[in-house]
Every structure is written in C-alpha cells, then in structure tokens.
Design an enzyme around this catalytic site. Structure first.
Site, mmCIF file in Angstrom:
data_model
loop_
_atom_site.group_PDB
_atom_site.id
_atom_site.type_symbol
_atom_site.label_atom_id
_atom_site.label_comp_id
_atom_site.label_asym_id
_atom_site.label_seq_id
_atom_site.Cartn_x
_atom_site.Cartn_y
_atom_site.Cartn_z
ATOM 1 N N ASP A 84 -16.311 0.620 -23.075
ATOM 2 C CA ASP A 84 -17.569 1.379 -23.185
ATOM 3 C C ASP A 84 -18.101 1.485 -24.615
ATOM 4 O O ASP A 84 -17.363 1.352 -25.582
ATOM 5 C CB ASP A 84 -17.400 2.786 -22.591
ATOM 6 C CG ASP A 84 -16.243 3.573 -23.232
ATOM 7 O OD1 ASP A 84 -15.223 2.952 -23.585
ATOM 8 O OD2 ASP A 84 -16.367 4.804 -23.374
ATOM 9 N N GLU A 142 -13.555 5.171 -22.320
ATOM 10 C CA GLU A 142 -12.597 5.831 -23.222
ATOM 11 C C GLU A 142 -13.252 7.022 -23.908
ATOM 12 O O GLU A 142 -12.594 7.994 -24.247
ATOM 13 C CB GLU A 142 -12.098 4.828 -24.277
ATOM 14 C CG GLU A 142 -10.930 5.350 -25.116
ATOM 15 C CD GLU A 142 -11.312 6.415 -26.128
ATOM 16 O OE1 GLU A 142 -10.551 7.397 -26.270
ATOM 17 O OE2 GLU A 142 -12.361 6.285 -26.772
HETATM 18 ZN ZN LIG Z 1 -14.400 6.082 -30.254
HETATM 19 ZN ZN LIG Z 2 -12.302 3.746 -29.570
#
Ligand SMILES: [Zn+2]
Ligand SMILES: [Zn+2]
Length: 399
Positions: A84, A142
């Site tokens: 991401d 994440e």
């Molecule tokens: Zn980050």
């Molecule tokens: Zn990262």
C-alpha cells in the site's frame, strides 16, 4: 549458489527497477490495492506460479516448491512484502512520479513488492536446487489499522503450510545503499492511540468557583500520565507517551465545557502495554472524578511490538554477512515507530531487517512518509538477491 543468486539478481535488475517504477507511478491506498494485486498476480503467473488471490481482500499468497515437493517434514519459510501507499502528494520531479493526485509510495512498499517479485523469480529459477517451500506473502494495508498483516493471519496465511519463520525487509533512508541492518530482539514499538475527553462545567473565566474547569483538570491529567511512564515502567523497557492534540475551545475569558486530548502510547512489552494502559485509564478517570469532572478514556489499539527472534536474526545476520561482506552489515537502533509485520512476529519466529536506500551524493536523503522520499534503485538488486539467499539459508535449517 550465492554467485548464482547474485548473477540472477543482476540479470533481473532492470526489470526490478521497471516494476518498481510502474508501482511507484500507480500507487493505491491501504485496502484498495486492486491494480497492484492484479499486477503482482500477473507477474507471478508469468513465472509459472499459481497465486491465491483475494486473501484479506487484496492480498496474495503463492508457493514455490523446492526439489522434493512438499512433505510433512519439509521446511517452509514465509517472505512478506506490503503493497500500500500513503495519502501524501509526491513532490519529486522524476519520470516515475505518482500519477495519482495525493497518493504516493512514500514508505517504499513499491520497493518491497518489486523486490519480492524479483526474489520469487530467482527462487523459482533455482527450485531444483533446494528443498522446502517458499511462501510468498503480498499483503495489503501496512499503513492502516487494523493492519493487513492481522487480516492475512485471520485468513490463514500462517497455516497450510505453516511457515517455520517469516522474513520481511523495509527500506531504510538512513542506511546507505549497499548496506543491510539487523537487530535481535525488541525492534519496533506497539502503537496505541489514546482519546480522552475531560468533561467539566464551563462558564465565565472570572467566576471559576462556579465552574468545573476541564482545562486545568486535563493539564493535571497530562502531567500525571507521564508520571506512569517514568515511575511504573521498568527502566529497561522502552516506552513513549506523546500527546499531540489538546483542544480547549474557549477564549480568554470563557472556560469551555470540555477538553479533548489525543496521544499515542508506544512500548516493547505486551504485558507492560496492558498494565500501562490500565494504569493510565485509572489515573485519568480517578483524577477527573477527584476534581469533580468526568474523563472518558478511549484506547484504539494498534499493532503489537515487533520482536526479531534472536536466534533466527543471528542466523540471517551471518548469512547476510556472507552475501554482502561484514562491512555492509550494520546494527539497527530501537525504533519507536510501528509496523504491522509485528503481528507475524508475535506468533511465528520472525526477522524484519532494513535495506539501505540512502545516497547522499545524489541527494536521496528524505525520510519515509515525506513528499520527497525516494530510493537509490540499485537497492532493488540487493534486496531481491539477499532475500533469496536468506530464504534458502532458512530452508537449510533442520526442523
Ligand atoms: Zn510507513
Ligand atoms: Zn512501511
């Protein structure tokens, strides 16, 4: 084998850079990595793998079986990349600049994904030369709670087959390109968000005796909570408590009805995390009550702390030393930032290491999560090659 891996990584370097640039130019926000997942799936299929798609919605898992095929004794190593991007508008003037307004790969997850695709290609090429199974994990989100890693685990990524260990790498803009960083044990922090509302009774600032002043009470609470960090925490246990928001929306002579406080609590011990949060809640509520107010104390739980399994990390460090040379393997400091790889590290032996991406001569020095973040792309060849080497090293360990 080492030389073979280095040669393959060199051969694939231009493709690794092209893939990274494609991902960089087409970033997608957490939980929306649809085109990215499609790109990863196509790349994996092109090298003969059969990815399982739609894990945790936009994640993918693929297996590379070694020489003997999979048996109950064969070892499995998990390799993880996150996919991401962040809601940041890119300020770099580069040919591969983000084409999406306000979205940017400013944490290097484009690098992690491209690098793991390279590792997949290398290991697939070498699959007749090792025993065991490599489990490739491409995860979403994440950067956003509850973290793609936690959802991947819920979706069974650590089962069927269960990895004996998980490896993850992250770009490091503070480490020169060509170097790799390791740290055994505690590495990154748990991250909990604290939201407090202190409710009193507002009114004219000239008549404090008629009121319950939430500004003064909230100020006492802020000081008292820091005392928990300094007096109740074991000194050897790193912790941070920071408040970045304190809203008392009155004016010079008007005391507001309530004050809102927001902050973050970070530490590296799950037991202390629970104890610290419990003490903070009790302190805040009790102090407010003692002063005639009410405090609503809300915790939004983030990631756990990231622990690098000491023995596994030592093995990976010495394998990296063999691959890179001792002068290129550095020690990492504790870092109080969070990382959702921590979820894997809480349940399976894990090692999260850093890939140097800094190049001062070329002005590549910006930190992650800044609009000018970029990397020295020669790190990709190292990242893909080294992870291949570390994975094979891990498969050689006896169960
Ligand atoms: Zn980050
Ligand atoms: Zn990262």
């Amino acid at each position: 084998m080492k030389e073979q891996i280095k040669t393959l990584a060199r051969d694939y370097a231009a493709d690794l850079i092209a893939n990274r640039r494609h991902l960089h130019a087409n970033p997608e926000l957490s939980f929306n990595e649809f085109k990215t997942a499609q790109f990863v799936a196509e790349q994996l299929k092109a090298i003969g793998l059969t990815p399982q798609e739609g894990v945790a919605n936009t994640g993918l898992v693929a297996l590379i079986e070694g020489r003997a095929g999979r048996s109950s004794e064969s070892r499995v190593v998990g390799l993880r990349a996150d996919m991401d991007a962040l809601p940041i508008h890119e300020a770099n003037d580069v040919p591969y600049k983000s084409t999406v307004e306000g979205v940017m790969h400013a944490c290097g997850h484009d690098v992690h994904t491209s690098s793991l695709l390279g590792t997949a290609r290398i290991l697939q090429q070498l699959r007749d030369q090792f025993e065991g199974t490599v489990k490739l994990v491409f995860q979403p989100a994440e950067e956003k709670a509850p973290g793609g890693a936690s959802l991947m685990i819920k979706d069974g990524v650590l089962e069927n087959p269960a990895p004996a260990s998980m490896l993850g790498q992250h770009v490091a803009p503070n480490v020169p390109v060509g170097k790799i960083g390791f740290r055994e044990g505690m590495y990154m922090a748990s991250t909990d968000e604290l939201y407090l509302t202190v409710i009193g009774k507002g009114g004219h600032g000239a008549m404090p005796d008629q009121l319950i002043d939430p500004v003064l009470i909230a100020s006492h609470i802020i000081v008292a909570l820091q005392q928990i960090i300094s007096r109740n925490r074991k000194p050897a246990n790193p912790s941070v408590l920071s408040f970045g928001r304190f809203i008392a929306d009155g004016v010079t002579n008007v005391i507001p009805n309530e004050v809102k406080i927001e902050g973050t609590f970070r530490c590296m011990d799950e037991e202390w995390r629970e104890d610290g949060l419990r003490r903070m809640k009790k302190m805040a509520e009790g102090m407010a009550e003692a002063m005639g107010a009410v405090c609503e104390f809300t915790v939004v739980r983030g990631y756990p702390f990231l622990k690098n399994h000491p023995e596994l990390t030592r093995r990976m460090r010495s394998a990296a030393t063999e691959y890179m040379g001792a002068e290129n393997v550095v020690n990492l400091d504790l870092w109080m930032a969070g990382e959702d790889f921590a979820f894997y590290s809480q349940v399976v032996d894990s090692c999260f290491y850093r890939l140097g991406t800094r190049n001062e001569e070329r002005g590549i020095i910006s930190g992650v999560h800044t609009p000018t973040f970029d990397i020295d792309e020669s790190a990709l060849e190292i990242g893909a090659g080294l992870m291949s080497w570390l994975a094979l090293e891990e498969l050689r360990v006896k169960n």
